[in-house]
Design a protein around this motif. Structure first.
Motif, PDB file in Angstrom:
ATOM      1  N   LEU A 580       4.274  12.404  12.454  1.00 53.51           N
ATOM      2  CA  LEU A 580       5.135  11.278  12.819  1.00 53.51           C
ATOM      3  C   LEU A 580       4.413   9.961  12.648  1.00 53.51           C
ATOM      4  N   TYR A 581       3.136   9.941  13.017  1.00 55.32           N
ATOM      5  CA  TYR A 581       2.355   8.716  12.826  1.00 55.32           C
ATOM      6  C   TYR A 581       2.351   8.320  11.370  1.00 55.32           C
ATOM      7  N   LEU A 582       2.165   9.327  10.529  1.00 55.51           N
ATOM      8  CA  LEU A 582       2.096   9.029   9.102  1.00 55.51           C
ATOM      9  C   LEU A 582       3.433   8.499   8.590  1.00 55.51           C
ATOM     10  N   GLN A 583       4.500   9.129   9.111  1.00 53.94           N
ATOM     11  CA  GLN A 583       5.838   8.637   8.728  1.00 53.94           C
ATOM     12  C   GLN A 583       6.002   7.181   9.111  1.00 53.94           C
ATOM     13  N   CYS A 584       5.579   6.905  10.340  1.00 59.06           N
ATOM     14  CA  CYS A 584       5.708   5.546  10.841  1.00 59.06           C
ATOM     15  C   CYS A 584       4.846   4.594  10.014  1.00 59.06           C
ATOM     16  N   ALA A 585       3.669   5.057   9.712  1.00 62.41           N
ATOM     17  CA  ALA A 585       2.759   4.216   8.942  1.00 62.41           C
ATOM     18  C   ALA A 585       3.406   3.850   7.615  1.00 62.41           C
ATOM     19  N   GLU A 586       4.040   4.818   7.027  1.00 64.03           N
ATOM     20  CA  GLU A 586       4.678   4.540   5.752  1.00 64.03           C
ATOM     21  C   GLU A 586       5.771   3.495   5.918  1.00 64.03           C
ATOM     22  N   ALA A 587       6.518   3.666   7.035  1.00 62.98           N
ATOM     23  CA  ALA A 587       7.553   2.670   7.283  1.00 62.98           C
ATOM     24  C   ALA A 587       6.954   1.298   7.504  1.00 62.98           C
ATOM     25  N   ALA A 588       5.898   1.265   8.260  1.00 60.21           N
ATOM     26  CA  ALA A 588       5.227  -0.010   8.514  1.00 60.21           C
ATOM     27  C   ALA A 588       4.757  -0.614   7.197  1.00 60.21           C
ATOM     28  N   LEU A 593       3.705  -4.512   7.382  1.00 54.58           N
ATOM     29  CA  LEU A 593       3.026  -4.800   8.646  1.00 54.58           C
ATOM     30  C   LEU A 593       1.663  -4.103   8.619  1.00 54.58           C
ATOM     31  N   GLU A 594       0.692  -4.770   8.042  1.00 55.90           N
ATOM     32  CA  GLU A 594      -0.597  -4.118   7.849  1.00 55.90           C
ATOM     33  C   GLU A 594      -1.222  -3.658   9.160  1.00 55.90           C
ATOM     34  N   PRO A 595      -1.309  -4.572  10.158  1.00 54.06           N
ATOM     35  CA  PRO A 595      -1.995  -4.137  11.383  1.00 54.06           C
ATOM     36  C   PRO A 595      -1.332  -2.923  12.016  1.00 54.06           C
ATOM     37  N   VAL A 596       0.002  -2.928  11.983  1.00 57.76           N
ATOM     38  CA  VAL A 596       0.717  -1.805  12.579  1.00 57.76           C
ATOM     39  C   VAL A 596       0.370  -0.528  11.831  1.00 57.76           C
ATOM     40  N   ALA A 597       0.463  -0.630  10.505  1.00 61.43           N
ATOM     41  CA  ALA A 597       0.195   0.547   9.691  1.00 61.43           C
ATOM     42  C   ALA A 597      -1.222   1.039   9.930  1.00 61.43           C
ATOM     43  N   TYR A 598      -2.141   0.089  10.008  1.00 59.57           N
ATOM     44  CA  TYR A 598      -3.534   0.458  10.220  1.00 59.57           C
ATOM     45  C   TYR A 598      -3.698   1.170  11.553  1.00 59.57           C
ATOM     46  N   ASP A 599      -3.045   0.578  12.538  1.00 60.20           N
ATOM     47  CA  ASP A 599      -3.132   1.157  13.870  1.00 60.20           C
ATOM     48  C   ASP A 599      -2.592   2.578  13.868  1.00 60.20           C
ATOM     49  N   LEU A 600      -1.469   2.758  13.200  1.00 65.94           N
ATOM     50  CA  LEU A 600      -0.861   4.083  13.159  1.00 65.94           C
ATOM     51  C   LEU A 600      -1.781   5.079  12.475  1.00 65.94           C
ATOM     52  N   PHE A 601      -2.409   4.597  11.391  1.00 67.17           N
ATOM     53  CA  PHE A 601      -3.364   5.479  10.701  1.00 67.17           C
ATOM     54  C   PHE A 601      -4.514   5.847  11.609  1.00 67.17           C
ATOM     55  N   GLN A 630      -2.269   7.446   0.014  1.00 66.57           N
ATOM     56  CA  GLN A 630      -2.171   7.109  -1.401  1.00 66.57           C
ATOM     57  C   GLN A 630      -1.019   6.153  -1.640  1.00 66.57           C
ATOM     58  N   ARG A 631       0.053   6.334  -0.861  1.00 65.88           N
ATOM     59  CA  ARG A 631       1.239   5.516  -1.111  1.00 65.88           C
ATOM     60  C   ARG A 631       1.189   4.160  -0.420  1.00 65.88           C
ATOM     61  N   MET A 632       0.210   3.944   0.416  1.00 64.15           N
ATOM     62  CA  MET A 632       0.157   2.680   1.161  1.00 64.15           C
ATOM     63  C   MET A 632      -0.311   1.554   0.236  1.00 64.15           C
ATOM     64  N   HIS A 633       0.418   0.480   0.277  1.00 63.67           N
ATOM     65  CA  HIS A 633      -0.011  -0.647  -0.547  1.00 63.67           C
ATOM     66  C   HIS A 633      -0.303  -1.870   0.293  1.00 63.67           C
ATOM     67  N   VAL A 634      -0.049  -1.703   1.614  1.00 61.86           N
ATOM     68  CA  VAL A 634      -0.101  -2.887   2.467  1.00 61.86           C
ATOM     69  C   VAL A 634      -1.546  -3.280   2.826  1.00 61.86           C
ATOM     70  N   PHE A 635      -2.447  -2.291   2.716  1.00 67.94           N
ATOM     71  CA  PHE A 635      -3.789  -2.546   3.223  1.00 67.94           C
ATOM     72  C   PHE A 635      -4.601  -3.463   2.327  1.00 67.94           C
ATOM     73  N   LEU A 670      -6.795   8.542  -4.309  1.00 67.94           N
ATOM     74  CA  LEU A 670      -6.843   7.355  -3.468  1.00 67.94           C
ATOM     75  C   LEU A 670      -7.438   6.167  -4.228  1.00 67.94           C
ATOM     76  N   PHE A 671      -8.220   6.479  -5.252  1.00 71.52           N
ATOM     77  CA  PHE A 671      -8.881   5.380  -5.976  1.00 71.52           C
ATOM     78  C   PHE A 671      -8.170   5.038  -7.268  1.00 71.52           C
ATOM     79  N   TRP A 672      -7.176   5.682  -7.575  1.00 75.37           N
ATOM     80  CA  TRP A 672      -6.444   5.393  -8.823  1.00 75.37           C
ATOM     81  C   TRP A 672      -4.968   5.402  -8.534  1.00 75.37           C
ATOM     82  N   ILE A 673      -4.446   4.252  -8.241  1.00 76.66           N
ATOM     83  CA  ILE A 673      -3.020   4.195  -7.966  1.00 76.66           C
ATOM     84  C   ILE A 673      -2.340   3.581  -9.160  1.00 76.66           C
ATOM     85  N   ASP A 674      -1.480   4.371  -9.691  1.00 74.32           N
ATOM     86  CA  ASP A 674      -0.972   4.095 -11.019  1.00 74.32           C
ATOM     87  C   ASP A 674      -0.318   2.734 -11.153  1.00 74.32           C
ATOM     88  N   ASP A 675       0.474   2.375 -10.128  1.00 79.81           N
ATOM     89  CA  ASP A 675       1.218   1.115 -10.301  1.00 79.81           C
ATOM     90  C   ASP A 675       0.510  -0.067  -9.650  1.00 79.81           C
TER      91      ASP A 675
END
Lengths: 793, 307
Positions: A580-588, A593-601, A630-635, A670-675
């Protein structure tokens, strides 16, 4: 033994009676054939004397009666033909009264009376009145009942009804009504009296016999109802009061029940509606043991059928205040019948409610009133007693749901939850399930937090352990089903307005949070997803929310979310929480919302570190983390580094080598994000891959040592695939030679496997298809073909 | 016609004929030998006339000392060794002494005969009217011929005829009230009434109404009373409860009743009673007897009564 003998004797007596009738019938026929009136009367009287027996049960007596009845029909035909016997009907009328025995005399008198009326030499009403009076002479219940039923039978087609040939000239409908009423009254008296005729021990038998005779009495009511001229006025002013008077005064349970039921069945609904007050007024005056619940239920059912088949009559129902009258009557009946079991009481309420719902579906206050009465009745009653009426209470509560297809209406009933409170935890849950199922079935959307509040209050039996029910051993399957239903229900709560939606979520949370460790794993996820849905909606609605005053900002929702997920720690359900945290992080992430996402992670990592100890769970968790990350772009770079570093670190620390290997090569993504061009670090990708190769190697060797064989080369092939992937994506660190080396390595591994067989592609389909893919790319040509050209197989 | 059956062969046939034989009403009369014959019916103060014919047996002459005719009203008491008391005796001389060679008829007439009593055939007493023809002969015995006739006397409808109403009972057991619509009934009358059950603590099985005739003969210490039940009419079947009322409707016409006779010639009386009998389930009988007066009403005076 006694009874058996009794039965045999009865059969014998019946046979004797029948023989007597047959014998006299033969003589009677002879007399009739020779037009001999005197003999005819003599044998008729003798024949009828067989009916004087006291030894037969009503059932057997009826058989005898029917035989005599047939003979009387013949005699009547003879009486009609004056030229055969030469005696005027008036003389005949006197002649039959010379018979010395009362029972034959009265049968004959009725028979002549029938002819007398037909002849119109006297007024029908005079003859009828005389007959009904004269029949008083038979006070024996069974004989009297049959005699009077004979009278009713022969007079049926001779009543001075409207349109009948016997009407007019001083004969009116009222005469007909009075005649039938009087006969009814007398018959009922006889019927009631029957119970006092035998010794006490035979009471049951007597009751049974009486029951067999009841239709003889009820027939009279049927006759009245068939009289054309009995209109509402006559019914209201004469028939009803007289019949009710008789019913009340006879003070007999069986009679009161049967006759009330009879009244309701034989007369038109319209009359009942118009005389409701009178009819109902009689109910509390009946004996306390009379089964009034059935009677009243029948009445209400009839009235509601009447209403639903004639919708135009609805104003009339309102005008006569049918509901309040019924409601009052039921209250009085319940008060009068102190011994009525609670089941009975509730059967009545269910009927009333059904009536209300069918007749006045719009009058919610009526429904609430009914429920209110129930609450009153329930309060002060111990639950043990209430539990006897569980079925009825559930029926009571289900009725509005069935009717409205819409729980929302039921939710406005203030007494609804109060009734539910009186249910035991078991039935309470059943009821809660009924409510939920109703919502699910009708796809009802519950759209305000107030309603949600009420609803969850109603189903609280499912949401928490009720007092006194915690020790109960629950069936797991049932429990799961219940909780799944609750989870489903949460998806039915929806409001377009984010603010209200948030309120709804908060309300639900308030109820859910007390559910305890068994329930939370079921209830938290739907709530979380519901909240996430809201987040995304808010997000999409107004790009970035600047209005911090608004209660429904993503930030606030996320706060709530962490709170909700946090509750799982008490369960504990770390895997679920992590997801659930991960789901939320993705939503964040989507909300930027970087800080939120970070916190969730962070939360997720903490869980991983502290709570997830099972190695298999760890594998799953780490892959989830990697995938999400891998899918997080906010950080920003820093945060991202921290997190990826952590993830890679955990990957390498998994217990099993193959797991390690796979996690590590997964980390390469994690080190190669295509887009994201900013996030393409070929070197670190290669590092990861090399590291995983090393681990694979180590794994290979380890298995060689421990099991003597190095096992399949799957890991290598998997890594090879990663190489190919990054190669295609254009990672400059991945050269064709590296790929070629790897292929060689795999081949060597295969050969050194100790298996003497020559290597064949069929041995490893994965490898084979990988190689085939490379070949294919080479042959395809174009830019990619060229790239692959450097690889030699 | 009647023949005289004497100890010796009859010397002649004597026949009595009434002058209005054809038109006069006849009623059945039971003779001593049990046979029923139809005889003319008279009322008091009617004139009884006719003729007597005497026909000698073929070829014989009848010598006599005179022929007379008597009209006798007799009361015969069976218990009194069949003694006759003539309360009425009228004589007419039909012929002076002489001889009769061939059939000879003699007219006779009793004008406006006072016949205060009715013909009655009871258990112990009989009241009869007879015409007696006597041919007196010195030797060979007299020839006597009887001709019965019946007398009925009509009574006008009584002016006072109150109902009979009475409450009877056994304390704490049974209380009833009965009512008969009249105290005086004519012979073709209908007894109407009702029985009200005021208190019923016993299980009654049925209830009958009986008509009883009490015939008392003789007087003083030698009075003999005989009662017979002429009618037994079931009024009710079954056990009534308190408050019930049972109707009574009894037609008197089927029964052989006479009017009430009060002290007829100081010899006998006939009284009628209605006896209400209740029988309980143990066959115990409870009854109440009530005298009624019966009288004879002229047929013409009876209105068409129904029910």
């Amino acid at each position: 033994m006694v009874i058996v003998n009794g039965m045999e004797d009865e059969d014998k007596w019946l046979a004797e009676g029948i023989a007597g009738i047959q014998h006299n019938a033969v003589c009677l026929h002879r007399a009739l054939d020779s037009d001999n009136l005197r003999d005819a009367l003599k044998y008729a009287a003798q024949l009828l004397s067989e009916l004087r027996t006291s030894r037969l049960s009503p059932h057997k007596y009826y058989e005898l009666y029917m035989r005599a009845f047939d003979e009387m029909r013949r005699l009547e035909i003879f009486f009609k033909e004056e030229d055969r016997h030469g005696c005027s009907v008036v003389d005949l009328h006197e002649l039959v009264q010379h018979a010395g025995n009362v029972l034959p005399r009265l049968y004959l008198l009725c028979t002549v009376g029938s002819v007398y009326i037909k002849s119109k030499e006297a007024l029908a009403k005079d003859v009828l009145k005389d007959l009904v009076e004269m029949c008083r002479a038979v006070q024996h219940p069974v004989r009297g009942l049959f005699l009077r039923s004979y009278l009713a039978q022969i007079s049926r087609d001779k009543l001075p009804d409207i349109g009948s040939e016997f009407e007019g000239e001083g004969d009116t409908v009222m005469d007909a009504v009075e005649f039938v009423l009087q006969n009814f009254t007398e018959m009922n008296k006889l019927w009631v009296r029957m119970q006092h005729q035998g010794p006490f021990i035979e009471k049951q038998k007597l009751e049974k016999e009486r029951n067999e005779l009841r239709d003889l009495v009820g027939k009279n009511l049927h006759v009245i109802s068939q009289i054309e001229g009995v209109d509402l006025d006559i019914y209201r002013d004469t028939v009803l009061p007289k019949v009710l008077e008789q019913i009340i005064n006879c003070k007999d349970e069986l009679a009161q029940y049967y006759l009330m039921d009879c009244m309701i069945q034989v007369f038109p609904d319209e009359y009942h509606l118009k005389t409701l007050e009178t009819l109902l007024g009689a109910c509390p005056q009946l004996l306390p043991t009379v089964d009034l619940k059935t009677v009243l239920s029948q009445l209400m059912e009839r009235l509601s059928n009447y209403a639903s088949s004639n919708p135009e009559l609805l104003p009339e129902f309102l005008q006569v205040e049918a509901f309040s009258k019924l409601s009052n009557a039921i209250g009085k009946v319940i008060a009068a019948q102190v011994d009525m079991p609670i089941v009975g009481t509730f059967t009545l309420y269910v009927s009333l409610l059904t009536f209300t719902l069918r007749v006045h579906p719009d009058q919610l206050d009526y429904v609430d009133q009914v429920l209110g009465s129930c609450v009153k009745k329930l309060s002060g009653k111990p639950k043990a007693e209430v539990s006897k009426a569980t079925k009825q209470v559930i029926a009571l509560l289900s009725a509005p749901l069935d009717k409205y297809d819409d729980i929302v209406r039921a939710l406005t009933l203030s007494n609804y939850p109060r009734v539910m409170d009186h249910l035991d935890s078991g039935p309470n849950k059943v009821m809660a399930m009924v409510i939920i199922n109703s919502i699910m079935k009708n796809k009802t959307c519950v759209s305000t937090s107030d309603k949600v509040e009420v609803l969850f209050e109603l189903i609280k039996g499912l949401l928490k352990d009720l007092d006194g029910a915690s020790t109960e051993e629950l069936d797991d399957e049932d429990f799961n089903e219940e909780q799944n239903s609750v989870a489903c229900l949460m998806h039915m709560l929806y409001n377009d307005d984010p603010e209200e939606m948030l309120k709804i979520i908060c309300t639900v949370w308030k109820h859910v949070v007390v559910g305890g460790s068994r329930r939370l794993p079921f209830t938290v996820p739907p709530l979380v997803f519901s909240a996430l849905k809201l987040v995304r909606r808010v997000q999409s609605q107004d790009g970035d929310v600047t209005d911090e005053e608004s209660p429904a900002t993503p930030r606030k929702i996320f706060q709530l979310l962490s709170q909700i997920i946090d509750a799982l720690s008490a369960v504990p359900a770390p895997e679920l929480a992590l997801r659930l945290y991960l789901q939320c992080a993705e939503a964040a992430n989507d909300c930027e919302l970087e800080p939120v996402a970070y916190d969730l992670f962070t939360q997720a990592f903490v869980l991983y570190e502290e709570e997830i100890v099972d190695s298999k769970a760890q594998v799953v968790a780490i892959h989830l983390i990697i995938g999400t990350l891998q899918r997080m772009h906010v950080f920003g770079v820093e945060n991202r580094d921290t997190l990826t570093h952590k993830a890679t670190g955990y990957s390498a620390k998994l217990l099993k080598k193959p797991d390690q290997c796979r996690a590590v090569y997964a980390c390469s993504h994690l080190f190669w994000i295509d887009d994201q061009d900013s996030n393409k670090d070929g070197e670190r990708v290669l590092l990861c891959l090399k590291r995983s190769l090393r681990i694979a190697n180590a794994a290979q060797q380890m298995s060689n040592v421990t099991r003597g064989i190095s096992g399949p080369v799957t890991l290598f092939v998997e890594i090879l695939n990663k190489y190919i992937y990054f190669f295609e994506k254009g990672n400059p660190q991945i050269s064709p030679s590296a790929i070629q080396d790897l292929i060689e390595l795999i081949k060597t591994e295969l050969q050194s496997d100790g298996i003497t067989l020559p290597w064949s592609p069929a041995l490893d389909p994965f490898l084979t298809s990988t190689l085939r893919y490379i070949k294919f790319q080479k042959q395809k040509g174009g830019a990619m073909g060229e790239k692959y050209g450097a690889i030699k197989l | 016609m009647n023949y005289i059956i004497g100890a010796f062969k009859p010397a002649c046939h004597v026949t009595v004929t009434f002058s209005d034989e054809k038109s006069r009403k006849k009623v059945a009369l039971k003779k001593e030998d049990g046979q029923t014959v139809m005889v003319p019916l008279f009322r008091s103060l009617e004139t009884i006339s006719g003729r007597v014919s005497v026909e000698p047996v073929l070829g014989k002459k009848v010598e006599h000392n005179g022929i007379k005719m008597e009209l006798l009203g007799q009361i015969e008491m069976y218990l009194d060794r069949g003694n006759f008391y003539d309360f009425t005796s009228l004589v007419r001389e039909l012929d002076i002494a002489g001889e009769i060679y061939e059939r000879k008829t003699f007219p006779f007439e009793f004008s406006n005969v006072e016949m205060p009593y009715e013909t009655y055939n009871g258990l112990n007493v009989r009241l009869r009217y007879v015409l007696k023809v006597t041919i007196n002969r010195g030797y060979g015995g007299s020839v006597v011929q009887y001709q019965d006739f019946v007398v009925h006397n009509y009574t006008p409808t009584p002016t006072i005829n109150s109902s009979i109403k009475m409450e009877v009972g056994i304390e704490d057991c049974l209380h009833i009230e009965f009512e008969y619509n009249k105290s005086k009934y004519h012979l073709k009358d209908i007894i109407l009434g009702k029985i009200y059950f005021l208190l019923v603590r016993i299980k009654i099985k049925n209830m009958d109404l009986e008509i009883r005739r009490r015939e008392s003969t003789g007087s003083g210490s030698s009075t003999h009373v005989e009662t017979e039940t002429l009618a037994k009419f079931e009024l009710m079947d079954g056990t009534p409860v308190r408050g019930e009322s049972i109707p009574i409707r009894l037609f008197l016409s089927p029964y052989e009743l006479t009017p009430t006779y009060q002290n007829i010639n100081n010899k006998f009386s006939v009284k009628y009673f209605l006896n209400l009998v209740l029988v309980d389930e143990e066959d115990r009988r409870y009854f109440k007897q009530q005298e009624i007066t019966l009288y004879r009403l002229a047929d013409s005076a009876r209105q068409g009564e129904t029910l």
